[in-house]
Design a protein around this motif. Structure first.
Motif, PDB file in Angstrom:
ATOM      1  N   ARG A  48      40.395  40.136  35.453  1.00  0.00           N
ATOM      2  CA  ARG A  48      40.264  39.421  36.571  1.00  0.00           C
ATOM      3  C   ARG A  48      39.139  39.843  37.304  1.00  0.00           C
ATOM      4  N   ASN A  50      35.810  40.628  39.889  1.00  0.00           N
ATOM      5  CA  ASN A  50      35.373  41.061  40.969  1.00  0.00           C
ATOM      6  C   ASN A  50      35.115  40.076  42.023  1.00  0.00           C
ATOM      7  N   GLU A  77      39.704  37.541  46.791  1.00  0.00           N
ATOM      8  CA  GLU A  77      40.511  38.519  46.106  1.00  0.00           C
ATOM      9  C   GLU A  77      41.865  37.964  46.041  1.00  0.00           C
ATOM     10  N   LYS A  81      44.046  37.201  42.507  1.00  0.00           N
ATOM     11  CA  LYS A  81      45.219  37.793  42.185  1.00  0.00           C
ATOM     12  C   LYS A  81      46.361  36.640  41.757  1.00  0.00           C
ATOM     13  N   GLN A 109      40.561  44.693  36.876  1.00  0.00           N
ATOM     14  CA  GLN A 109      39.548  43.960  37.180  1.00  0.00           C
ATOM     15  C   GLN A 109      38.203  44.293  36.822  1.00  0.00           C
TER      16      GLN A 109
END
Length: 168
Positions: A48, A50, A77, A81, A109
């Protein structure tokens, strides 16, 4: 996690047809439903990004501009997610359709190249399976190929699965 005595096959997943094809390929060849005692323990890994790197921000700054930057970072963010959860859900569904249910999905991440090498160091798989996005030399040089990087930097066998070229 499943059987700790079996070697681990780690499959990298992202939200691309290439990675889902690689997962399906690995399941078809190494986890057939008619042979329930599989050779490997399957582990799925997703990188994932940043949020600051997605936005090109190095810091939040000061004052109201900094507050806006922090708010945007929080929104990004949350979005990353949600996307990671969608990727994990789709991969889990693909596995379940092939009667493979006992596999963890790890979301880490960071830059996918770094995440793959870190995941290999953390989980010690025997093999890492990645899909090839089929980038040409120029695009691969600009974007960086996760599969090329992994093949050169991971301390395990790396299998790069290519999708068949579609016939138009």
């Amino acid at each position: 996690m499943g059987d700790q005595t079996k070697p681990i096959m780690m499959v990298a997943i992202d939200d691309s047809n290439h990675s889902y094809y690689a997962l399906e390929w690995a399941l078809d060849y190494f986890f057939p439903p008619f042979a329930p005692n599989h050779t490997f323990q399957l582990v799925l890994i997703h990188a994932r990004p940043n949020p600051p790197s997605l936005l090109g921000l190095s810091g939040a700054g000061q004052g109201s501009a900094g507050e806006r930057s922090a708010h945007v970072i929080n929104l990004v963010e949350l979005d990353t997610k949600k996307r990671a959860q969608k990727v994990a859900d789709k991969a889990t569904s693909i596995c379940a359709k092939r009667e493979v249910n006992d596999m963890p999905v790890h979301v880490m991440q960071g830059d996918p190249r770094n995440v793959m090498t870190e995941a290999v160091e953390r989980f010690h798989p025997t093999i890492l399976v990645l899909g090839s996005h089929g980038y040409g030399a120029v695009k691969r040089a600009v974007l960086g190929s996760v599969s090329d990087y992994s093949a050169h930097h991971c301390s395990c066998t790396v299998m790069i699965v290519k999708m068949p070229k579609s016939k138009h």
